[in-house]
Scaffold this motif. Structure first.
Motif, PDB file in Angstrom:
ATOM      1  N   PRO A  93      10.832   2.842   8.652  1.00  0.00           N
ATOM      2  CA  PRO A  93      11.989   3.009   7.765  1.00  0.00           C
ATOM      3  C   PRO A  93      11.693   3.787   6.485  1.00  0.00           C
ATOM      4  CG  PRO A  93      11.425   0.670   8.026  1.00  0.00           C
ATOM      5  CD  PRO A  93      10.484   1.422   8.858  1.00  0.00           C
ATOM      6  N   ASN A  94      10.521   3.664   5.955  1.00  0.00           N
ATOM      7  CA  ASN A  94      10.157   4.378   4.712  1.00  0.00           C
ATOM      8  C   ASN A  94       8.648   4.308   4.534  1.00  0.00           C
ATOM      9  OD1 ASN A  94       9.576   1.759   3.370  1.00  0.00           O
ATOM     10  ND2 ASN A  94      11.797   1.491   3.558  1.00  0.00           N
ATOM     11  N   ASP A  95       8.176   4.894   3.428  1.00  0.00           N
ATOM     12  CA  ASP A  95       6.718   4.989   3.252  1.00  0.00           C
ATOM     13  C   ASP A  95       6.071   3.683   2.817  1.00  0.00           C
ATOM     14  OD1 ASP A  95       6.866   6.830   0.074  1.00  0.00           O
ATOM     15  OD2 ASP A  95       7.541   4.826   0.657  1.00  0.00           O
ATOM     16  N   ARG A  96       6.829   2.597   2.723  1.00  0.00           N
ATOM     17  CA  ARG A  96       6.203   1.301   2.461  1.00  0.00           C
ATOM     18  C   ARG A  96       5.551   0.739   3.736  1.00  0.00           C
ATOM     19  NH1 ARG A  96       9.046  -2.641   1.820  1.00  0.00           N
ATOM     20  NH2 ARG A  96      11.109  -1.872   2.459  1.00  0.00           N
ATOM     21  N   PHE A  97       5.951   1.290   4.865  1.00  0.00           N
ATOM     22  CA  PHE A  97       5.446   0.834   6.161  1.00  0.00           C
ATOM     23  C   PHE A  97       4.354   1.786   6.651  1.00  0.00           C
ATOM     24  CE2 PHE A  97       8.515  -2.426   7.622  1.00  0.00           C
ATOM     25  CZ  PHE A  97       9.438  -2.336   6.591  1.00  0.00           C
ATOM     26  N   ARG A 115       4.955  -3.725  -0.968  1.00  0.00           N
ATOM     27  CA  ARG A 115       6.103  -4.001  -1.844  1.00  0.00           C
ATOM     28  C   ARG A 115       7.290  -4.512  -1.010  1.00  0.00           C
ATOM     29  NH1 ARG A 115       4.413   0.931  -2.678  1.00  0.00           N
ATOM     30  NH2 ARG A 115       6.385   1.908  -2.042  1.00  0.00           N
ATOM     31  N   THR A 116       7.052  -5.612  -0.310  1.00  0.00           N
ATOM     32  CA  THR A 116       8.074  -6.118   0.611  1.00  0.00           C
ATOM     33  C   THR A 116       9.403  -6.369  -0.090  1.00  0.00           C
ATOM     34  OG1 THR A 116       7.167  -8.333   0.263  1.00  0.00           O
ATOM     35  CG2 THR A 116       6.489  -7.166   2.262  1.00  0.00           C
ATOM     36  N   GLU A 117      10.473  -6.163   0.666  1.00  0.00           N
ATOM     37  CA  GLU A 117      11.837  -6.391   0.193  1.00  0.00           C
ATOM     38  C   GLU A 117      12.502  -7.406   1.120  1.00  0.00           C
ATOM     39  OE1 GLU A 117      13.737  -2.605   0.188  1.00  0.00           O
ATOM     40  OE2 GLU A 117      12.401  -1.761  -1.351  1.00  0.00           O
ATOM     41  N   ARG A 118      13.554  -8.039   0.617  1.00  0.00           N
ATOM     42  CA  ARG A 118      14.232  -9.069   1.417  1.00  0.00           C
ATOM     43  C   ARG A 118      14.753  -8.489   2.727  1.00  0.00           C
ATOM     44  NH1 ARG A 118      15.763 -10.730  -3.829  1.00  0.00           N
ATOM     45  NH2 ARG A 118      14.549 -12.566  -4.401  1.00  0.00           N
ATOM     46  N   GLY A 119      15.135  -7.231   2.704  1.00  0.00           N
ATOM     47  CA  GLY A 119      15.634  -6.571   3.911  1.00  0.00           C
ATOM     48  C   GLY A 119      14.580  -6.351   4.978  1.00  0.00           C
ATOM     49  N   LYS A 147       5.336  -8.396  -2.536  1.00  0.00           N
ATOM     50  CA  LYS A 147       3.975  -8.602  -2.042  1.00  0.00           C
ATOM     51  C   LYS A 147       3.655  -7.686  -0.870  1.00  0.00           C
ATOM     52  CE  LYS A 147       2.984 -12.252  -4.646  1.00  0.00           C
ATOM     53  NZ  LYS A 147       1.941 -12.219  -5.681  1.00  0.00           N
ATOM     54  N   TYR A 148       2.355  -7.632  -0.557  1.00  0.00           N
ATOM     55  CA  TYR A 148       1.848  -6.831   0.556  1.00  0.00           C
ATOM     56  C   TYR A 148       1.543  -7.752   1.736  1.00  0.00           C
ATOM     57  CZ  TYR A 148      -1.832  -4.244   3.077  1.00  0.00           C
ATOM     58  OH  TYR A 148      -2.603  -3.638   4.043  1.00  0.00           O
ATOM     59  N   VAL A 149       1.894  -7.316   2.956  1.00  0.00           N
ATOM     60  CA  VAL A 149       1.588  -8.118   4.135  1.00  0.00           C
ATOM     61  C   VAL A 149       0.964  -7.253   5.232  1.00  0.00           C
ATOM     62  CG1 VAL A 149       3.395  -9.831   3.730  1.00  0.00           C
ATOM     63  CG2 VAL A 149       3.891  -7.841   5.155  1.00  0.00           C
ATOM     64  N   GLU A 150       0.167  -7.904   6.057  1.00  0.00           N
ATOM     65  CA  GLU A 150      -0.424  -7.265   7.227  1.00  0.00           C
ATOM     66  C   GLU A 150      -0.120  -8.114   8.455  1.00  0.00           C
ATOM     67  OE1 GLU A 150      -4.366  -4.964   5.420  1.00  0.00           O
ATOM     68  OE2 GLU A 150      -4.597  -6.605   6.866  1.00  0.00           O
ATOM     69  N   LEU A 151       0.325  -7.442   9.493  1.00  0.00           N
ATOM     70  CA  LEU A 151       0.637  -8.111  10.757  1.00  0.00           C
ATOM     71  C   LEU A 151      -0.282  -7.513  11.824  1.00  0.00           C
ATOM     72  CD1 LEU A 151       4.548  -7.841  10.552  1.00  0.00           C
ATOM     73  CD2 LEU A 151       3.045  -9.535   9.490  1.00  0.00           C
ATOM     74  N   ARG A 152      -0.844  -8.399  12.646  1.00  0.00           N
ATOM     75  CA  ARG A 152      -1.861  -7.935  13.597  1.00  0.00           C
ATOM     76  C   ARG A 152      -1.361  -8.046  15.041  1.00  0.00           C
ATOM     77  NH1 ARG A 152      -8.009  -8.506  14.224  1.00  0.00           N
ATOM     78  NH2 ARG A 152      -8.275  -8.937  16.452  1.00  0.00           N
TER      79      ARG A 152
END
Lengths: 113, 115
Positions: free
Chosen positions: B61-65, B81-85, B17-22
């Protein structure tokens, strides 16, 4: 380039003193000290800049030895409120990136009555 | 005065899933930082903003962020594309200016759990 903190943990009785060390393998520009209680944000304690200065307020002070690339945090006559994890954050001046802090793994300090 | 605030305080999501933190920095602080803190570790630098621009994103860490700060105040950290890590506490900090002379004030963090 992560700084090494020692000890990893220390247990004190109220009123005792403690020293926490932070060592770097790379020349330091500044050292920032923070205290973090469980589940809370890190709280700023003090900044030391290169030049070997020493700072303090209340019963917490710190020194910065530029030659040894090391900083030490001194807690005198510890209080229960001093309990928490202490982090040093180090900044280097490479490429003008001295805003960037690299934190150690922390030192867990427990003060018991 | 108000300190740094972060929302949500906790976020549980499923892998992929995709998440946004503010992050709401202290008013008037031009420098904003995102860190990630795993259990038993110190905060790990992710990205630094000076004003609206990302001056240093070398810690991502990578282009997902990805992170933005469109008006030079509030910032959003986006993870695709969140991962458990990715599970960790994400901390935001702000300072008056982006230099080693200025203390960084941290927010309470967002605890992200990826199932």
């Amino acid at each position: 380039q992560q700084p090494v903190q020692s000890p990893q943990a220390v247990i004190l009785r109220e009123g005792e003193d403690a020293v926490i060390n932070c060592s770097s393998s790379k020349a330091l520009y500044s050292v920032h000290w923070y205290r973090q209680k469980h589940g809370e944000a890190p709280v700023f304690l003090m900044i030391l800049l290169k030049g070997g200065e020493q700072k303090g307020h209340d019963k917490i002070s710190a020194s910065f030895n530029e030659k040894k690339q090391q900083s030490s945090l001194y807690l005198t006559a510890s209080q229960l409120s001093y309990s928490g994890t202490y982090f040093c954050g180090t900044a280097f001046n490479s490429g003008g990136s001295n805003y960037k802090l690299t934190f150690g793994k922390g030192t867990l300090l427990t003060v018991n009555p | 005065g108000a300190g740094v605030s972060q929302t949500p305080s906790n976020k549980v999501t499923e892998k992929g899933k995709y998440v946004e933190l503010r992050c709401d920095p202290i008013s008037g602080h031009t420098a904003l930082y995102w860190y990630r803190q795993s259990l038993g570790q110190g905060p790990e630098f992710l990205i630094y903003f000076q004003g609206t621009g990302a001056a240093d994103d070398s810690g991502l860490p990578n282009d997902r962020f990805f992170a933005v700060r469109p008006e030079g105040s509030v910032s959003t950290l986006k993870i695709q594309r969140t991962e458990r890590g990715d599970s960790a506490v994400y901390l935001c900090a702000s300072s008056l200016k982006g230099s080693s002379y200025n203390e960084q004030f941290f927010g309470p963090g967002t605890r992200l759990t990826v199932l």
